[in-house]
Design an enzyme around this catalytic site. Structure first.
Site, short mmCIF file in Angstrom:
data_model
loop_
_atom_site.label_atom_id
_atom_site.label_comp_id
_atom_site.label_asym_id
_atom_site.label_seq_id
_atom_site.Cartn_x
_atom_site.Cartn_y
_atom_site.Cartn_z
N GLU A 75 -12.18 49.10 -23.67
CA GLU A 75 -10.94 48.89 -22.91
C GLU A 75 -11.20 48.12 -21.64
O GLU A 75 -10.42 47.25 -21.25
CB GLU A 75 -10.29 50.23 -22.57
CG GLU A 75 -9.82 51.02 -23.79
CD GLU A 75 -10.90 51.94 -24.36
OE1 GLU A 75 -12.10 51.62 -24.24
OE2 GLU A 75 -10.53 52.97 -24.94
N CYS A 112 -10.95 56.69 -22.31
CA CYS A 112 -11.62 57.64 -21.41
C CYS A 112 -11.01 57.54 -20.01
O CYS A 112 -10.25 56.61 -19.69
CB CYS A 112 -13.12 57.38 -21.37
SG CYS A 112 -13.58 55.97 -20.34
N1 THU Z 1 -16.11 54.19 -25.58
C1 THU Z 1 -15.18 53.22 -25.42
O1 THU Z 1 -15.43 52.03 -25.69
N2 THU Z 1 -13.97 53.57 -24.94
C2 THU Z 1 -13.60 54.84 -24.59
O2 THU Z 1 -12.52 55.04 -24.06
C3 THU Z 1 -14.50 55.94 -24.88
C4 THU Z 1 -15.88 55.59 -25.30
C5 THU Z 1 -17.43 53.80 -26.06
C6 THU Z 1 -18.52 53.96 -25.04
C7 THU Z 1 -19.74 54.11 -25.92
O3 THU Z 1 -20.21 52.82 -26.27
C8 THU Z 1 -19.20 54.80 -27.16
O4 THU Z 1 -17.81 54.61 -27.16
C9 THU Z 1 -19.52 56.29 -27.23
O5 THU Z 1 -19.08 56.93 -26.10
#
Ligand code: THU
Length: 160
Positions: A75, A112
């Site tokens: 994001e 997140c």
């Molecule tokens: N991740 C995202 O790209 N977006 C989120 O909102 C949550 C987590 C990614 C970070 C990491 O590369 C993987 O997902 C595991 O946490």
């Protein structure tokens, strides 16, 4: 003393076929971007596509790093990409999808906290709400009309 109650609501779509045509296109771009994610450590791929008011679509996916905290979520890769390329164009819609090599993600995966804060920065900057759609690899899609539903009591420039 008094109690402060906040209410919020989300729309739940049963699947991709239920999405409005324009949103379906944006989610399809997120799915394509998700497949290009660099996630060798978590095996959890995230794709994001952002529809701008000039009808351009900007994508991003998670970029991991052997030094884990140096990686970045999809994001934020996408929204900073949009901010870098089209600094003066408002964001209409963000579509997010996740998939794991370890299990089938059937529940919608929301952005997140750090990504919510980053989205909030742009929503406050443009002073119009950004619609956020998020899903797993398959299954339901949840729509939030604004990042404020996902991040009540957000910290913004008005406190500085
Ligand atoms: N991740 C995202 O790209 N977006 C989120 O909102 C949550 C987590 C990614 C970070 C990491 O590369 C993987 O997902 C595991 O946490």
């Amino acid at each position: 003393m008094k109690e402060l109650k906040l209410t919020t609501s989300f729309i739940v779509y049963d699947g991709l076929k239920e999405l409005p045509e324009e949103v379906r296109y944006v989610m399809d771009q997120a799915i394509l971007s998700r497949e290009k994610a660099y996630a060798p450590y978590s095996a959890f791929k995230v794709g994001t596509a952002i529809l701008l008011e000039n009808e351009e679509v900007v994508v991003g996916n998670n970029q991991e790093n052997a030094c884990y905290p140096s990686g970045l979520c999809a994001e934020r890769v996408a929204i900073y990409h949009a901010g870098a390329v089209y600094p003066d164009v408002n964001i209409k819609t963000i579509a997010i999808t996740v998939a794991s090599s370890n299990y089938k993600v059937e529940d919608p995966a929301p952005p997140c906290g750090a990504c919510r804060q980053a989205i909030a920065e742009y929503e406050v900057k443009q002073n119009t709400p950004i619609a956020i759609y998020f899903m797993g690899e398959t299954g339901k899609i949840i729509k939030s009309d604004s990042v404020k539903n996902l991040l009540p009591f957000l910290f913004d420039q008005s406190f500085l």
